[in-house]
Scaffold this active site. Structure first.
Site, short mmCIF file in Angstrom:
data_model
loop_
_atom_site.label_atom_id
_atom_site.label_comp_id
_atom_site.label_asym_id
_atom_site.label_seq_id
_atom_site.Cartn_x
_atom_site.Cartn_y
_atom_site.Cartn_z
N CYS A 137 0.84 -1.20 0.00
CA CYS A 137 0.00 0.00 0.00
C CYS A 137 0.88 1.26 0.00
CB CYS A 137 -0.99 -0.03 1.16
SG CYS A 137 -2.33 1.17 0.96
N HIS A 177 -3.60 -4.95 0.66
CA HIS A 177 -3.09 -5.35 1.97
C HIS A 177 -3.10 -6.87 2.13
CE1 HIS A 177 -2.65 -1.48 4.15
NE2 HIS A 177 -3.48 -1.06 3.22
N GLU A 237 -1.52 -8.63 4.15
CA GLU A 237 -1.46 -9.01 5.57
C GLU A 237 -2.84 -9.07 6.21
OE1 GLU A 237 -2.21 -4.75 6.07
OE2 GLU A 237 -1.10 -5.93 4.60
#
Length: 230
Positions: free
Chosen positions: A115, A211, A213
């Site tokens: 990001c 993202h 994660e």
């Protein structure tokens, strides 16, 4: 074989709360270090430090680097006037992460940008950003899923298939002009650049606008850890 040491840049917040405490803190959402650990790496958080010498010394002790998501990049970093919709500046973090990126590229250290990390990679190499795009964020503090399509033949397409992919996202800024040497290797349906690669790099350099994660798909972090272990 030793587990690769993966550094992850972290937030620096004026106030955070845990237990009975409220104080300034360096922090990071747990998804980042958990994915590194699940992929077989050791995770080290990298709060802002000062200057290129500290960045070079840090990079010299790492096997791989993640530049994490976070606040908007200061427009002056890419020669733009501030749009009223840009968020407040984070000068310490901007300077530290740009120095980390430059040191990692100089050392050939495997690098994954996430990001804001993708936006900073673009800025570090002379690119610019759109300060506001619509349709890529949900309510504050939440992710929304949208589709991205990797460019065939790219590293990203090799790592993530089949396409298109549904990915978690939350951003209102995006890559505009590409930094010299960078290649856009994924796009959203509206044309927004969703991934960057540096084909000329000596090693693994990949960045995504979403993202990973925040999801269960660890393939990008696994690829970073694999490259770092080489």
């Amino acid at each position: 074989m030793a587990r690769p040491l993966i550094g992850i840049s972290s937030y620096l917040e004026d106030s955070a709360r845990w237990g009975v405490w409220e104080a300034p803190a360096a922090l990071l959402p747990v998804g980042y270090h958990r994915q590194v650990q699940r992929a077989g790496g050791l995770a080290a958080l990298l709060p802002p430090d000062t200057g290129p010498d500290a960045a070079a010394a840090t990079v010299g002790r790492l096997d791989g680097l993640v530049i994490a998501g976070g606040p908007d990049v200061e427009p002056a970093r890419y020669g733009a006037a501030r749009d009223p919709r840009s968020g407040p500046p984070a000068p310490e973090r901007d300077g530290w992460e740009l120095a980390l990126i430059e040191a990692a590229l100089a050392a050939g250290l495997p690098l994954l940008g996430i990001c804001r990390g993708m936006q900073l990679l673009n800025v570090a190499l002379g690119g610019t950003l759109h300060q506001h795009v619509a349709g890529h964020q949900g309510r504050p503090g939440t992710f929304v899923d949208h589709e991205v399509t990797p460019v065939p033949g790219s590293l990203l397409a090799d790592l993530l298939s089949p396409a298109p992919l549904a990915v978690p996202t939350h951003h209102h800024q995006a890559v505009a002009a590409l930094g010299p040497g960078l290649t856009a290797t994924a796009h959203a349906a509206d044309g927004t650049v969703e991934a960057l690669e540096l084909p000329s790099a000596d090693g693994f350099v990949l960045a995504v606008q979403w993202h990973p994660e925040a999801a269960d798909d660890t393939r990008l972090v696994e690829a970073l850890v694999t490259a770092a272990g080489g």
